[in-house]
Design an enzyme around this catalytic site. Structure first.
Site, short mmCIF file in Angstrom:
data_model
loop_
_atom_site.label_atom_id
_atom_site.label_comp_id
_atom_site.label_asym_id
_atom_site.label_seq_id
_atom_site.Cartn_x
_atom_site.Cartn_y
_atom_site.Cartn_z
CE LYS A 97 14.48 -0.73 -5.01
NZ LYS A 97 13.59 0.20 -4.67
CG HIS B 192 18.96 -1.14 -6.52
ND1 HIS B 192 18.03 -0.14 -7.06
CD2 HIS B 192 19.10 -1.98 -7.78
CE1 HIS B 192 17.54 -0.61 -8.16
NE2 HIS B 192 18.48 -1.52 -8.61
CB SER C 134 14.67 -2.92 -8.00
OG SER C 134 14.85 -2.15 -8.84
N GLY C 135 12.41 -3.13 -9.93
CA GLY C 135 11.84 -3.24 -11.32
C GLY C 135 10.85 -2.59 -11.89
CD GLU D 154 16.91 3.41 -10.14
OE1 GLU D 154 16.79 2.26 -9.50
OE2 GLU D 154 16.12 4.27 -10.41
CB VAL E 113 -1.08 -0.07 1.26
CG1 VAL E 113 -2.01 -1.14 1.20
CG2 VAL E 113 -0.30 0.28 2.57
#
Ligand code: NDP
Length: 488
Positions: free
Chosen positions: A185, A188, A131-132, A192, A77
């Site tokens: 994350k 990451h 991620s993605g 990015e 959520v």
């Protein structure tokens, strides 16, 4: 009475939750689904109910009752308060041993707090970085779950069933306890930011510097994707640059406002790095570059006031006019991008190493590089080299000292220096190219001007200094006879 048949549940069926539920169902899981407004649940079942086994629930009570023990529920959520509300509501209905997974983008310190509170109630709490984006959630994301070893026993096989696969391995591993997954994350995402900014700087040098068209630059990126820079971000860059705006027929890139947005994970990466004392200069500059792009009024004022650039217009004119020189400069940019990218990753991995020490995690950096090879936004061929470096068992303080990367950066450095020098001369900002090069040069400098800073600090604030020839802490009596006091 509802049958407890679902081995996994998903709460929150907006873009991410719906895609993740479908991915789970497509891979043989029985998926309980719940959304605050039932209409989203209905849409999911109507449009995709045939993709696998779903157990739709109208109430949270029904949802929990439909889960087999240990009950495992993934929350997808809205981040912040809604996530907290949902964690508590689920915990109230669950029993000791059950598992609550927050797969949203939470700040790792919040995850540490939430894990502690939920553990005190006998339940497992897993902060899981995913991620993605929406496509990854549906087709196979890269996932970074934290939490207890016990929760991984149940959750591991489920997550492995839906993760992206890179070279035969699922892109998910148990990262570590409490907030480790969300921490990794976060880093990451910081990497990015640097990766994206470096690509943007490369584009700018070719567009403004060499005067290439977006189409021509798209082809350069396509070519780069065939070599060391092979990556998802390079691929989507060509796609964006090839794209024509349907309304105007202009290159899409020219009709988009040049103000980069951000949701906060880059900022967290830099804030955390500052707290940990890890210089993540490339990531930092990438975050600031997005911020600067969005200072609309300031940038407009600079235009209005006519802030001047270098007099030598067209520092790139020679390279732009001559096809051979143009080709050589494009190759220089490719090398500069590669070297700067290595620096950004080296800094990100240093942040993870330091975070692991401070927060008591045993991070397997080789495994982390491996799970980033597929599914996630920074997926790249290059990550194989990083996992090789960490898996080799060699001890090194920076990826830059690994023999492969050391050689790669040394080989790229002449190009890198030419690119930064040309950009500076032409007045084209390259904050991540230049800060990464400065980091590399600072790291390899035998002596830094920090000695002068220590002298200044001791003079104005008696902050003391260390000597190169003697252990201890010293202070000079600057105002008096300049004699030296040793402090114990
Ligand atoms: P949103 O962030 O847009 O949130 C919408 C969902 O949250 C809906 O299901 C909505 O229910 C529910 N919701 C909102 N407020 C409440 C509340 N008070 N109580 C219960 N439910 C509530 O959804 P996304 O799918 O975009 O993202 C979900 C999570 O995933 C977020 O935490 C986000 O940060 C993260 N995310 C992660 C990405 C990634 O790549 N990892 C990418 C995008 C998002 P309703 O339909 O009833 O309004």
């Amino acid at each position: 009475m509802t049958q407890a048949e679902a081995n996994i549940g998903v709460v929150g069926l907006a873009a991410m939750g719906a895609s993740l539920s479908r991915n789970l169902a497509r891979h043989g899981n029985t998926v309980a689904v719940f959304n605050r407004h039932y209409s989203r649940t209905q849409t999911l079942i109507t449009e995709h109910g045939s993709e696998g086994k779903f157990v739709p629930a109208q109430t949270l009570e029904e949802f929990v009752a439909s889960l087999a023990k240990p009950r495992t529920a993934i929350i997808m959520v809205k981040a912040g308060e809604p996530t907290d509300e949902m964690i508590n509501a689920l915990a109230d209905l669950m029993e000791p041993g059950d598992i609550i997974v927050d797969a949203g983008n939470a700040y790792f310190k919040d995850t540490i707090k939430r894990e502690k509170a939920i553990r005190a109630r006998g339940l497992h709490y897993v902060g899981c970085g995913v991620s993605g984006g929406e496509e990854g959630a549906l087709l196979g994301p890269s996932m970074m779950p934290g939490g207890t070893d016990e929760s991984w026993q149940t959750l591991g096989p489920i997550l492995k069933s839906i993760a992206a696969v890179a070279e035969g391995e699922p892109c998910v591993t148990h990262i570590g306890s409490d907030g480790a997954g969300h921490f990794v994350k976060m880093v990451h995402n910081g990497i990015e930011y640097a990766d994206m900014q470096l690509i943007a700087e490369s584009y700018d040098l070719m567009r403004r510097g060499l005067g290439l068209t977006p189409e021509e630059i798209a082809e350069v990126f396509e070519d780069w994707d065939k070599g060391d820079l092979n990556s998802y971000l390079v691929q989507i860059t060509s796609e964006v640059l090839h794209h024509t705006d349907a309304k105007t027929g202009k290159p899409f890139i020219d009709i988009v406002k040049d103000q980069a947005g951000m949701k906060g994970t880059g900022t967290w990466t830099v804030q955390t790095a500052l707290e940990l004392g890890v210089p993540v200069t490339g990531i930092g500059e990438a975050v600031f570059a997005r911020g600067l792009s969005s200072t609309v009024e300031l940038r407009q004022e600079a235009q209005d006031k006519g802030l001047e650039g270098p007099k030598a217009e067209g520092a790139f004119s020679a390279s732009a006019a001559d096809p051979e020189e143009r080709k050589a400069f494009i190759e220089d940019v490719r090398q500069a991008l590669y070297a700067s990218k290595i620096v950004a990753y080296a800094q990100g991995f240093n942040e993870m190493e330091e975070g692991a020490k401070v927060y008591n995690w045993k991070l397997d950096l080789g495994a982390i590089a491996r799970i980033w090879r597929g599914g996630c936004i920074i997926r790249a061929k290059f990550l194989n080299r990083i996992s090789d470096a960490y898996d080799s068992g060699e001890q090194f303080g920076s990826l830059l000292f690994d023999p492969f990367f050391k050689k790669a950066v040394e080989g790229a450095q002449d190009s890198w220096r030419r690119v930064v020098a040309s950009a500076v001369a032409a007045g084209i900002p390259v904050p991540v190219f230049s800060s990464s090069l400065a980091y590399y040069d600072a790291l390899r400098s035998k002596r830094l001007p920090a000695a002068l800073i220590q002298g200044q600090r001791d003079l104005f604030g008696a902050h003391t200094y260390g000597r190169v020839d003697e252990p201890g802490i010293f202070h000079t009596l600057w105002a008096a006879d300049k004699s030296e006091l040793k402090e114990d």
